[in-house]
Write an enzyme that holds these catalytic residues in place. Structure first.
Site, PDB file in Angstrom:
ATOM      1  N   LYS A  80       5.060 132.500  32.428  1.00  0.00           N
ATOM      2  CA  LYS A  80       4.824 133.181  31.152  1.00  0.00           C
ATOM      3  C   LYS A  80       5.883 134.221  30.847  1.00  0.00           C
ATOM      4  O   LYS A  80       6.182 134.482  29.689  1.00  0.00           O
ATOM      5  CB  LYS A  80       3.430 133.835  31.152  1.00  0.00           C
ATOM      6  CG  LYS A  80       2.297 132.837  31.031  1.00  0.00           C
ATOM      7  CD  LYS A  80       1.025 133.517  30.534  1.00  0.00           C
ATOM      8  CE  LYS A  80      -0.121 132.538  30.411  1.00  0.00           C
ATOM      9  NZ  LYS A  80      -1.374 133.192  30.004  1.00  0.00           N
ATOM     10  N   LYS A 130       0.140 118.718  28.983  1.00  0.00           N
ATOM     11  CA  LYS A 130      -1.240 119.113  28.723  1.00  0.00           C
ATOM     12  C   LYS A 130      -1.479 119.355  27.233  1.00  0.00           C
ATOM     13  O   LYS A 130      -0.590 119.859  26.544  1.00  0.00           O
ATOM     14  CB  LYS A 130      -1.493 120.435  29.477  1.00  0.00           C
ATOM     15  CG  LYS A 130      -2.743 120.420  30.323  1.00  0.00           C
ATOM     16  CD  LYS A 130      -2.812 121.636  31.214  1.00  0.00           C
ATOM     17  CE  LYS A 130      -3.887 122.596  30.772  1.00  0.00           C
ATOM     18  NZ  LYS A 130      -4.109 123.682  31.723  1.00  0.00           N
ATOM     19  N   LYS A 150      -2.578 124.672  22.801  1.00  0.00           N
ATOM     20  CA  LYS A 150      -2.566 125.342  21.507  1.00  0.00           C
ATOM     21  C   LYS A 150      -1.140 125.683  21.073  1.00  0.00           C
ATOM     22  O   LYS A 150      -0.878 125.912  19.906  1.00  0.00           O
ATOM     23  CB  LYS A 150      -3.392 126.627  21.590  1.00  0.00           C
ATOM     24  CG  LYS A 150      -2.787 127.631  22.571  1.00  0.00           C
ATOM     25  CD  LYS A 150      -3.737 128.697  22.985  1.00  0.00           C
ATOM     26  CE  LYS A 150      -3.132 129.465  24.156  1.00  0.00           C
ATOM     27  NZ  LYS A 150      -4.094 130.103  25.013  1.00  0.00           N
TER      28      LYS A 150
END
Ligand code: TRP
Length: 332
Positions: free
Chosen positions: A111, A194, A197
């Site tokens: 991240k 995956k 969003k």
């Protein structure tokens, strides 16, 4: 009774991956455990969130949980920031966890990206807050996806170090309940990544608020390969898109891949996609509609969160007092 704690971030729209990967499992666990389900807004702000969007997402996720079948009277449903005990315990854990432990966290590396110097301190301390979420309630079981396994290990390490540093048996070591590999939902555009969003393509995911037309369109556009569906699960190997669509079909009908293929194996994709659309619409349609109805009533949603927060705090308060006592804080 065993106690479950789990969290979901209020960032972005809820999609099929959230539903099959987490929310539906939460629905199934109610009744068998005492469950706390938390919308983790404190975790969300470890990355930048527009305040109005964060507010809307928090209410939308709450609506999604209720629409999916989580009963806010039988379970404790709340947003993390309403109970100050999370942040309180996280500070204590900041002083228990070691830099070396956090340095090993793979999610931080992902991240934070290349510009690690510019990541927030909160993003780095994220796993300590997650440990506090769980341990503030002495939760015994934590349903999480595969990607959160390492964070849960860290929570166990923190619990253990706290217990041994202060020579107490205060925190139970929380057990992971790793949610089905079988229900890992992949992008409709690429069976190897995956469903997410953050994928720029709207066609990559089915949102829980999508109506029947959107669901049909997205499934029709889903990537496939030229072969008909195999009759046995072994035939899905090397066919990630076929595997994903069968996985979704199987999960929605609560069957194994083998059992699903016994019903639809040998079909051409065009026909199978119609079957899948009907199935998806029959399950997701009512959830999406209920969700739309609930988000129009923020007063109700906020009432649920307020009451949930009060109930949560009633459970965590005595734990924090016990911790403060052991640490040696004067509580005049
Ligand atoms: N980190 C989890 C996720 O991104 C969310 C989360 C926060 C959580 N606190 C938690 C999950 C405590 C389980 C228990 O999915």
């Amino acid at each position: 009774m065993n106690r479950i704690f789990s969290g979901i971030q209020p960032t972005g729209n809820l999609h099929l991956g959230n539903y099959l990967g987490a929310i539906r499992n939460w629905v199934d666990l109610q009744g068998a455990y005492e469950c706390l389900y938390c919308i983790v807004d404190l975790h969300a702000i470890t990355l930048w969130q527009e305040p109005d969007v964060l507010r809307a997402s928090t209410r939308e996720v709450t609506a999604g949980l209720i629409a999916a079948g989580i009963d806010p009277d039988k379970n404790i449903v709340f947003n993390q920031s309403v109970n100050p005990d999370h942040a309180t315990l996280a500070w204590v854990f900041n002083c228990v966890a070691r830099l070396g432990w956090l340095n090993r966290m793979t999610q931080f590396k992902e991240k934070a990206g290349k510009n690690r110097e510019n990541a927030s301190v909160g993003l780095y301390a994220y796993p300590n807050l997650m440990a506090a979420d769980i341990l503030a309630y002495k939760a015994t079981h934590v349903p999480v996806g595969d990607d959160q396994k390492q964070h849960l290990e860290l929570a166990r390490d923190i619990a253990q170090k706290f217990n041994s540093d202060f020579k107490v048996d205060l925190f139970p070591l929380p057990e992971p309940m790793i949610l089905g590999e079988a229900t890992r939902v992949m992008s409709l555009r690429d069976g190897r990544s995956k469903m997410s969003k953050s994928d720029p393509s709207e066609y990559s995911r089915i949102n829980l608020t999508d109506g029947p037309d959107d669901i049909a369109l997205k499934i029709r556009r889903a990537k496939t390969d030229p072969e008909p569906l195999p009759r046995e699960a072994a035939g899905l190997e090397g066919r990630p898109e076929a595997d994903n669509l069968i996985g979704i079909y199987a999960a929605l009908s609560r069957k194994s891949r083998e059992a699903a293929l016994a019903a639809v194996g040998g079909m051409q994709f065009s026909l199978f996609k119609q079957e899948l659309t009907d199935l998806a619409v029959s399950i997701l349609g009512p959830i999406g509609e209920e969700m739309q109805r609930l988000v129009k009533d923020p007063g109700y949603i906020d009432g649920v969160l307020r009451k949930g927060g009060e109930r949560a705090r009633a459970v965590s308060r005595p734990v924090i007092e016990e911790v403060y006592e052991r640490v040696g804080f004067v509580q005049p």
